[in-house]
Design an enzyme around this catalytic site. Structure first.
Site, PDB file in Angstrom:
ATOM      1  N   LYS A   1     -13.567  -4.268   3.356  1.00 52.33           N
ATOM      2  CA  LYS A   1     -14.692  -3.356   3.570  1.00 52.33           C
ATOM      3  C   LYS A   1     -15.258  -2.904   2.229  1.00 52.33           C
ATOM      4  O   LYS A   1     -16.481  -2.742   2.077  1.00 52.33           O
ATOM      5  CB  LYS A   1     -14.242  -2.148   4.391  1.00 52.33           C
ATOM      6  CG  LYS A   1     -13.652  -2.491   5.750  1.00 52.33           C
ATOM      7  CD  LYS A   1     -13.279  -1.216   6.492  1.00 52.33           C
ATOM      8  CE  LYS A   1     -12.500  -1.533   7.755  1.00 52.33           C
ATOM      9  NZ  LYS A   1     -11.155  -2.068   7.452  1.00 52.33           N
TER      10      LYS A   1
ATOM     11  N   LYS B   1       0.855  -1.181   0.000  1.00 52.65           N
ATOM     12  CA  LYS B   1       0.000   0.000   0.000  1.00 52.65           C
ATOM     13  C   LYS B   1       0.891   1.231   0.000  1.00 52.65           C
ATOM     14  O   LYS B   1       1.792   1.349   0.819  1.00 52.65           O
ATOM     15  CB  LYS B   1      -0.912   0.007   1.231  1.00 52.65           C
ATOM     16  CG  LYS B   1      -1.817   1.226   1.306  1.00 52.65           C
ATOM     17  CD  LYS B   1      -2.755   1.165   2.500  1.00 52.65           C
ATOM     18  CE  LYS B   1      -2.031   1.488   3.774  1.00 52.65           C
ATOM     19  NZ  LYS B   1      -2.953   1.573   4.925  1.00 52.65           N
TER      20      LYS B   1
END
Length: 793
Positions: free
Chosen positions: A473, A325
């Site tokens: 999510k 990331k």
């Protein structure tokens, strides 16, 4: 009834005497009257009023208990400011009676940890009491549906959980103070052990993340048990002193701070589908900002606030690269211009140069900004989803080897696909969905085979955490809000399983579960599986988890009572004579308080008393000792038309959520090679047997076989060949059954043995017996007459 017996076993006797429980026995009598007179409308009213009155009593007790625990934790936090580096014997009662005075005494770290454990123990007992009351109310309402004509009707029954809601009494402040105490204790012990202080918490670390992480669902009833396992080892990591801020503003304290993310995708949800398929190079782009702690408006964002442009790239293990990331920050006012491609990055580069950033760092920044912008324009990405949650992070400063985050109050909100020409939707009427559980993520930085801390293994294997690998999510939000549209071709594996009860009280400990149950269905499969692999329990608990014990002391309750009375004693003394020193106070008061401080014998109750009661009376919602299907398939719901990625989902022992598994082809090929080896030998024996039957000649037997019956002399080769064929067929069947049983075990991916326990042993003994018999026969033929002195031997 089972629940009545379990309820009596689950209550804490000392709490029950204080009025901490809903009286199930009295309520059950009302239910029985309702059953006898089913049409009487007065009985539901009587039951409602009784429940409401009892809830008011329980709420008052919970309120007082929370205040007591807060008082204890606050006194301990003040006492932890006077920790001594030496383990000198100290009178704890004297220390806590002088907390806040000018004559405060030093407390050894071991005593501080002992008191913190005692407060944690009492806090978890309080949580168990609260959860049992909730279970009792749910059970009563469920029985009403059976006994009443229309069941619990009316708005008052719908809102009964909101009346005197004892779950609204926050215990976050208690956990924060305990976390501070454990942090001080760990720092002092580290200084004494290493001679240097630990890394201060709250320090900003690197902006590039490369970790292995595992995600878990935790029911809100079980969340305190998870936090209690974390805070003795990892402190709460915050960038601001939120506890002091909450005291200044006079607002309730919360462990977490709001985090919001806006995810980008195109009209066909390309990034969503690539992410679900776990393709190498699958990308996720989002804009994330961190809300102000204790602020009720999570969407509030000023023009000068920072927004992080983030990109996550997934890489398969075979590619040799790790998933990562990367991100960089922009001001909110510049985000729209950046997405349109109108923002100049020269000011940002100048700012980096002013901070003495290297050329490599400047190049990485430009490369990242260009990569994100290129993907947004190339795939025509638009804002499609917003996720928001309260995040509490536990980490030791810059040490990112272990980091645990807990997301609560998770909600997913639909975006407007860029129709407002803004990087996010600012309206208040967007569709919204709440996630029912807390999401715990354990992030580890360690080598592939490096052993992690025992307490981490115990935490990851405890029944309070439901493992949901690769939970996203973003994927959950898209499947929830857009799953009914024709653009969604598949949904995550956990979507059809959201209604499964994952409460810890309804499932056994992972290490106490028999992992062989549920693998095979049917009498034949179960019998063959047990014959081949045995019936004993396997080693399902790791070595590290077996070494770690949560709250190992057996005197927590006595310690809690002693410290509580000492604190009350100090408060009383300060209120009676605040200006007097302890030596000047009247001896009569000292004697009276000493008499009050004498402790009665106490019993150390388990913090999981409710779970043990449910286990003893078999109150699990699923069959724990029978056989469930090996695979889970969706049979209905709004996702019935979508594919549940990927395929059939095997059942994992001791867990409620069935997780798709990846299989190493070498594992199955080894099992097949094992079967082929047995089949090869069986085929050879069978072919030899057929050859003996077809081409054998019993007349060529040795002369000493002449005295045998004529039938055996004529058909000996047929009998011998038939026996060899039967043995070959049995070996073939055994090889096939073993292969199928092992394949089921490999497919289920459980921590159980895959080796054949009986086949090699039986084969070894048969070969040994044949060799011994052959040797014996040759010895007898050659040396028998000489040894016996008889030519007829």
């Amino acid at each position: 009834m089972p629940f009545s017996k379990a309820w009596r076993s689950a209550v804490y006797p000392d709490f029950r005497e204080q009025g901490a429980y809903i009286n199930y026995k009295a309520t059950k009598d009302t239910l029985h009257r309702m059953k006898e007179d089913i049409a009487n409308p007065a009985t539901p009213d009587e039951l409602y009023n009784s429940l409401l009155m009892q809830k008011a009593t329980v709420y008052k007790w919970c309120e007082n208990k929370v205040k007591e625990l807060q008082m204890m934790a606050e006194a301990l936090m003040k006492a932890s400011d006077y920790l001594s580096e030496e383990e000198t014997p100290t009178n704890m009662s004297m220390v806590f009676s002088m907390v806040g005075s000018s004559e405060a005494k030093y407390l050894p770290p071991s005593d501080a940890r002992r008191v913190a454990d005692a407060i944690t123990y009492e806090l978890l007992r309080f949580v168990e009491c609260r959860n049992l009351n909730t279970d009792t109310i749910e059970h009563i309402i469920a029985r009403m549906y059976r006994y009443a004509v229309l069941g619990p009707t009316g708005d008052r029954w719908k809102n009964i959980n909101k009346e005197y809601d004892y779950h609204a009494l926050s215990i976050d402040e208690i956990f924060f103070m305990l976390s501070k105490v454990y942090e001080h204790v760990n720092e002092v012990e580290s200084m004494r052990r290493d001679g240097r202080s630990s890394i201060p918490c709250g320090t900003v670390g690197s902006q590039v993340f490369d970790r292995r992480s595992v995600k878990y669902w935790v029911h809100m009833q079980d969340l305190p048990f998870v936090i209690a396992r974390i805070i003795p080892h990892l402190p709460l990591s915050t960038f601001q002193d939120t506890y002091a801020m909450s005291k200044e503003r006079g607002v309730p304290f919360t462990l977490g701070s709001p985090i919001s993310s806006v995810y980008y995708d195109n009209d066909k949800f390309l990034l969503y589908h690539r992410r679900l398929e776990r393709l190498d190079g699958a990308t996720l782009i989002r804009m994330r900002w961190y809300g102000r702690p204790l602020d009720s408006d999570w969407n509030k964002l000023e023009s000068k606030d920072s927004v992080f442009m983030e990109i996550k790239v997934h890489h398969e293990a075979w590619s040799g690269e790790r998933s990562n990331k990367r991100r960089f920050a922009l001001k909110e006012k510049d985000v729209d211009a950046y997405i349109r491609g109108d923002l100049s990055l020269k000011p940002a580069l100048e700012k980096l140069r002013s901070k003495n950033a290297s050329e490599a760092e400047q190049e990485k920044f430009m490369s990242l900004a260009t990569e994100i912008l290129t993907k947004i324009h190339a795939y025509d990405l638009k804002p499609v989803l917003r996720t928001q949650c309260q995040r509490a992070a536990f980490q030791c400063g810059l040490d990112q080897s272990i980091r645990i985050s807990i997301d609560t109050d998770l909600r997913v909100v639909a975006e407007d696909f860029g129709l407002s020409h803004h990087w996010r939707y600012n309206g208040a009427d967007a569709p919204l969905s709440h996630f029912p559980y807390a999401v715990v993520e354990v992030k580890l930085q360690c080598a592939e085979n490096e052993r992690i801390a025992p307490w981490i293994e115990e935490l990851m294997n405890c029944r309070y955490m439901e493992s949901v690998p690769k939970f996203s999510k973003y994927a959950h939000g898209i499947a929830t809000l857009y799953g009914h549209t024709p653009f969604i071709k598949m949904v995550p594996y956990w979507m059809p399983q959201l209604d499964i009860d994952i409460r810890a009280s309804t499932k056994p400990e992972y290490n106490q579960w028999d992992p062989t149950i549920g693998i095979a269905s049917g009498c034949w499969e179960r019998t063959t599986d047990r014959v081949i692999f045995g019936t004993g329990h396997a080693q399902t608990q790791t070595v590290g988890a077996s070494e770690a014990r949560f709250l190992p002391r057996t005197d927590c309750l006595r310690t809690y009572q002693r410290v509580l009375k000492a604190i009350k004693r100090g408060a009383h003394m300060n209120s009676v004579a605040p200006t007097m020193s302890p030596t000047d106070r009247p001896p009569s008061d000292e004697k009276k308080l000493t008499e009050q401080q004498e402790l009665a014998p106490v019993v150390q109750y388990d913090t999981d008393r409710r779970h043990k009661a449910y286990t003893a009376f078999h109150l699990y919602p699923y069959c724990e000792d029978g056989v469930e299907s090996l695979c889970f398939t969706s049979t209905g719901g709004k996702h019935v038309a979508a594919e549940v990625f990927s395929g059939l989902i095997p059942w994992q022992t001791g867990k409620r959520i069935r997780v798709p598994q990846k299989y190493d082809p070498k594992t199955l090929l080894t099992s097949e090679r094992f079967m082929v080896k047995w089949a090869e030998q069986a085929t050879r024996v069978g072919v030899v047997g057929l050859a003996v039957i077809r081409f054998g000649n019993s007349m060529s037997l040795p002369n000493d076989m002449v005295a045998v019956h004529s039938f055996w002399r004529a058909n000996f080769h047929i009998v011998l060949g038939s026996l060899m064929v039967v043995v070959a067929e049995c070996v073939l069947v055994y090889a096939y059954v073993t292969f199928k049983s092992r394949s089921r075990r490999v497919y289920a991916r459980r921590k159980i043995r895959y080796d054949d326990r009986r086949g090699p042993v039986a084969l070894t003994f048969v070969i040994l017996a044949v060799i011994l018999i052959t040797v014996m026969m040759h010895v007898m033929v050659r040396y028998g007459p000489m040894l016996t002195g008889s030519d007829t031997f």
